[in-house]
Scaffold this active site. Structure first.
Site, PDB file in Angstrom:
ATOM      1  N   CYS A 280      -0.038   7.264 -10.519  1.00  0.00           N
ATOM      2  CA  CYS A 280      -0.500   6.307  -9.479  1.00  0.00           C
ATOM      3  C   CYS A 280      -1.953   5.990  -9.651  1.00  0.00           C
ATOM      4  CB  CYS A 280       0.092   6.898  -8.293  1.00  0.00           C
ATOM      5  SG  CYS A 280      -0.007   5.467  -7.079  1.00  0.00           S
TER       6      CYS A 280
ATOM      7  N   TYR B  39       1.000  -1.289   0.002  1.00  0.00           N
ATOM      8  CA  TYR B  39       0.091   0.152   0.032  1.00  0.00           C
ATOM      9  C   TYR B  39       0.786   1.119  -0.036  1.00  0.00           C
ATOM     10  CZ  TYR B  39      -3.985  -3.353   0.822  1.00  0.00           C
ATOM     11  OH  TYR B  39      -4.488  -4.192   0.602  1.00  0.00           O
TER      12      TYR B  39
ATOM     13  N   TYR C  95      -1.396  -0.307 -10.145  1.00  0.00           N
ATOM     14  CA  TYR C  95      -1.658  -1.561  -9.668  1.00  0.00           C
ATOM     15  C   TYR C  95      -3.232  -2.147 -10.117  1.00  0.00           C
ATOM     16  CZ  TYR C  95      -3.076   1.638  -6.059  1.00  0.00           C
ATOM     17  OH  TYR C  95      -3.515   2.822  -5.460  1.00  0.00           O
TER      18      TYR C  95
HETATM   19  P1  FAD Z   1      -7.056 -10.106  -3.132  1.00  0.00           P
HETATM   20  O1  FAD Z   1      -8.060 -11.075  -1.928  1.00  0.00           O
HETATM   21  O2  FAD Z   1      -5.610 -10.435  -3.028  1.00  0.00           O
HETATM   22  O3  FAD Z   1      -7.751 -10.138  -4.367  1.00  0.00           O
HETATM   23  C1  FAD Z   1      -7.205  -9.746  -5.427  1.00  0.00           C
HETATM   24  C2  FAD Z   1      -7.479 -10.731  -6.493  1.00  0.00           C
HETATM   25  O4  FAD Z   1      -8.789 -10.865  -6.825  1.00  0.00           O
HETATM   26  C3  FAD Z   1      -6.679 -10.105  -8.006  1.00  0.00           C
HETATM   27  O5  FAD Z   1      -5.541 -10.963  -7.978  1.00  0.00           O
HETATM   28  C4  FAD Z   1      -7.447 -11.312  -8.828  1.00  0.00           C
HETATM   29  O6  FAD Z   1      -7.021 -12.400  -8.792  1.00  0.00           O
HETATM   30  C5  FAD Z   1      -8.819 -10.990  -8.169  1.00  0.00           C
HETATM   31  N1  FAD Z   1      -9.574 -10.195  -8.707  1.00  0.00           N
HETATM   32  C6  FAD Z   1      -9.690  -8.585  -8.549  1.00  0.00           C
HETATM   33  N2  FAD Z   1     -10.755  -8.289  -9.105  1.00  0.00           N
HETATM   34  C7  FAD Z   1     -11.381  -9.059  -9.772  1.00  0.00           C
HETATM   35  C8  FAD Z   1     -12.374  -9.151 -10.817  1.00  0.00           C
HETATM   36  N3  FAD Z   1     -13.140  -7.892 -10.973  1.00  0.00           N
HETATM   37  N4  FAD Z   1     -12.879 -10.327 -11.249  1.00  0.00           N
HETATM   38  C9  FAD Z   1     -12.253 -11.270 -10.931  1.00  0.00           C
HETATM   39  N5  FAD Z   1     -11.425 -11.411 -10.142  1.00  0.00           N
HETATM   40  C10 FAD Z   1     -10.872 -10.253  -9.615  1.00  0.00           C
HETATM   41  N6  FAD Z   1      -4.429  -0.496  -2.780  1.00  0.00           N
HETATM   42  C11 FAD Z   1      -5.096   0.653  -2.039  1.00  0.00           C
HETATM   43  O7  FAD Z   1      -6.359   0.347  -1.783  1.00  0.00           O
HETATM   44  N7  FAD Z   1      -4.675   1.597  -1.750  1.00  0.00           N
HETATM   45  C12 FAD Z   1      -3.327   1.759  -2.024  1.00  0.00           C
HETATM   46  O8  FAD Z   1      -2.696   2.990  -1.749  1.00  0.00           O
HETATM   47  C13 FAD Z   1      -2.386   0.937  -2.629  1.00  0.00           C
HETATM   48  N8  FAD Z   1      -1.146   1.011  -3.327  1.00  0.00           N
HETATM   49  C14 FAD Z   1      -0.592  -0.065  -3.698  1.00  0.00           C
HETATM   50  C15 FAD Z   1       1.021   0.306  -4.197  1.00  0.00           C
HETATM   51  C16 FAD Z   1       1.603  -0.705  -4.898  1.00  0.00           C
HETATM   52  C17 FAD Z   1       2.868  -0.677  -5.367  1.00  0.00           C
HETATM   53  C18 FAD Z   1       0.817  -1.834  -5.214  1.00  0.00           C
HETATM   54  C19 FAD Z   1       1.634  -3.039  -6.072  1.00  0.00           C
HETATM   55  C20 FAD Z   1      -0.427  -2.229  -4.802  1.00  0.00           C
HETATM   56  C21 FAD Z   1      -1.073  -1.299  -4.223  1.00  0.00           C
HETATM   57  N9  FAD Z   1      -2.644  -1.323  -3.900  1.00  0.00           N
HETATM   58  C22 FAD Z   1      -3.248  -0.521  -3.187  1.00  0.00           C
HETATM   59  C23 FAD Z   1      -3.328  -2.570  -4.246  1.00  0.00           C
HETATM   60  C24 FAD Z   1      -3.245  -3.661  -3.177  1.00  0.00           C
HETATM   61  O9  FAD Z   1      -1.836  -4.059  -2.807  1.00  0.00           O
HETATM   62  C25 FAD Z   1      -3.836  -4.822  -3.101  1.00  0.00           C
HETATM   63  O10 FAD Z   1      -3.895  -5.407  -4.096  1.00  0.00           O
HETATM   64  C26 FAD Z   1      -5.511  -4.418  -3.108  1.00  0.00           C
HETATM   65  O11 FAD Z   1      -5.845  -4.054  -1.841  1.00  0.00           O
HETATM   66  C27 FAD Z   1      -6.230  -5.995  -3.135  1.00  0.00           C
HETATM   67  O12 FAD Z   1      -5.818  -6.758  -2.183  1.00  0.00           O
HETATM   68  P2  FAD Z   1      -6.815  -7.806  -1.576  1.00  0.00           P
HETATM   69  O13 FAD Z   1      -6.047  -8.497  -0.479  1.00  0.00           O
HETATM   70  O14 FAD Z   1      -8.167  -7.043  -0.887  1.00  0.00           O
HETATM   71  O15 FAD Z   1      -7.686  -8.537  -2.568  1.00  0.00           O
END
Ligand code: FAD
Ligand code: A2P
Length: 366
Positions: free
Chosen positions: A324, A145, A366
């Site tokens: 970003c 994040y 991302y």
């Molecule tokens: P997960 O449980 O990991 O689910 C994500 C997975 O769900 C995906 O990989 C994909 O397989 C699947 N998926 C997602 N959307 C769909 C869809 N529409 N249909 C089907 N499958 C889908 N997030 C922020 O909110 N704020 C930030 O400031 C931020 N900064 C970031 C900075 C960097 C450098 C990076 C790499 C990412 C950043 N993110 C940010 C994104 C964050 O890291 C997570 O990826 C995001 O919060 C989702 O994680 P999760 O565990 O909730 O989702």
């Protein structure tokens, strides 16, 4: 006719000033041509984008000490996944207004109990390891994040870090799926402890120059690093302690689906009021405004509207551009920059790598 030795020597000596003059002319011609693109006032030609950022002369360099690697002082990986820091939640509140789509929270963690303390600078990210286990019974993986606070933290005491997190939710086979980490963070209560790693990242750091210009292109939570930059530039208490008197121009392009989804909007409006000559704020509200083709208004449409001014800024080697947020915006921004560059007779596919090489094009999507 025979020449005396004296005639030859005198004749040779007469040629010396002429030879020196010719050598001087050649040298000044070469140096003039090799310096052409590094003039801050120069107009932007594909070959004229400087290949390195403007040189900064630190005190150490002046004193002759060895030059340090760029950003060598920026902390990285103080806490690693095997031994993360446990940060206590100080606050967790919604950033959205009535009628907004989805869920986006501002979350602040206490870093004061860390030994060593987790220190960071604007533009870095931290890793979060959500509590619990995945479907295979293994610990959850880290999610990154972007940090939304300055190094001094939201309370200016230097011992907190804040994030801006959107809860991921999507539909699959008729079911709503909640993202693991974003849901964990958005639901977490004050006082709970969270596993934190990092900080990481040197891609999105601000330039050190106080007279740098900063163009920011953000969608949704991509605003996180920009909020940190703008606080560093314009927040009164922050300015009084950061020893960085920003004098350049900052221009934020912010994309959100609805007005109610704009993040930190009041803060940015107040900076605009206080620093009208240094801060511009342009919004693209995709579901309320239309672009010239009648489609959703995206930040790339705003970039096109202001193409001439943006390129005028890019012409200055002190201008940096930061992108970003949604990965999906990259092709759109590229297309807009391509069109804008072409209007100036420039080739964006040549320019972008040059800006990148010069450390002026910063992307974190991302
Ligand atoms: P997960 O449980 O990991 O689910 C994500 C997975 O769900 C995906 O990989 C994909 O397989 C699947 N998926 C997602 N959307 C769909 C869809 N529409 N249909 C089907 N499958 C889908 N997030 C922020 O909110 N704020 C930030 O400031 C931020 N900064 C970031 C900075 C960097 C450098 C990076 C790499 C990412 C950043 N993110 C940010 C994104 C964050 O890291 C997570 O990826 C995001 O919060 C989702 O994680 P999760 O565990 O909730 O989702
Ligand atoms: P929309 O969702 O209306 O298509 P958030 O993260 O709060 O949803 O905000 C992301 C913003 O970025 C929204 O306004 C969204 O518009 C917009 N957006 C979506 N896709 C793109 C894209 N390809 N390029 C630029 N902006 C985009």
């Amino acid at each position: 006719m025979a020449y005396s030795q004296t005639t030859v020597v005198v004749g040779g000596l007469i040629h010396i000033p002429i030879l020196i003059g010719v050598a001087w002319l050649i040298q000044s011609f070469i140096s003039r041509n090799s310096n052409g693109g590094n003039n801050a006032e120069s107009s932007l030609q594909p070959s004229k984008v400087p290949s390195a950022p403007p040189a900064t002369i630190s005190k150490e360099n002046k004193l002759g000490a060895p030059k340090k690697a760029k950003h060598a002082d920026v902390p990285v990986n103080t806490y690693k996944p095997k031994d993360p820091f446990l940060g206590k939640i100080l606050e967790n509140y919604s950033l959205l207004k009535e009628g907004a789509i989805g869920r986006v929270n501002h979350i602040t963690f206490d870093l004061s109990e860390g030994d060593p303390q987790l220190k960071y600078v604007e533009g870095q990210s931290i890793g979060i390891i959500p509590a619990g286990e995945d479907a295979k019974g293994k610990p959850h993986k880290i999610r990154l994040y972007s940090i939304a606070s300055t190094r001094h933290g939201d309370n200016f005491k230097g011992k907190t870090v804040s994030l801006c997190v959107r809860q991921l939710q999507y539909e699959k086979d008729g079911q709503t799926i909640d993202g693991v980490c974003s849901t964990y963070l958005c639901n977490i209560s004050k006082g709970q402890k969270v596993k934190i790693t990092g900080p990481v990242g040197k891609e999105m750091l601000l330039p050190e120059e106080e007279d740098a210009n900063v163009i920011m292109l953000a969608t949704g939570t991509g605003i996180a690093p920009m909020r940190a930059y703008l606080r560093r530039m314009f927040e009164t208490k922050e300015r009084s302690q950061n020893n960085w008197d920003f004098k350049g121009k900052a221009w934020l392009f912010m994309g959100a689906p609805k007005t109610a989804n704009l993040l930190y909007d009041e803060d940015f409006e107040s900076y605009k009021e206080k620093f009208p000559n240094n801060f511009r704020y342009t919004k693209a509200i995709s579901r309320e405004q239309k672009n010239s083709k009648g489609g959703r208004m995206y930040i790339q449409d705003r970039v096109l509207e202001h193409a001439a001014e943006i390129f005028e800024m890019i012409e200055n080697p002190k201008t940096h551009i930061y992108l970003c947020g949604l990965k999906g915006m990259e092709p759109g921004i590229d297309e807009a920059m391509n069109t804008a560059a072409a209007a100036k007779g420039l080739n964006w596919s040549e320019l972008r790598p040059q800006l990148k090489k010069a450390g002026r094009w910063h992307v974190e999507t991302y």
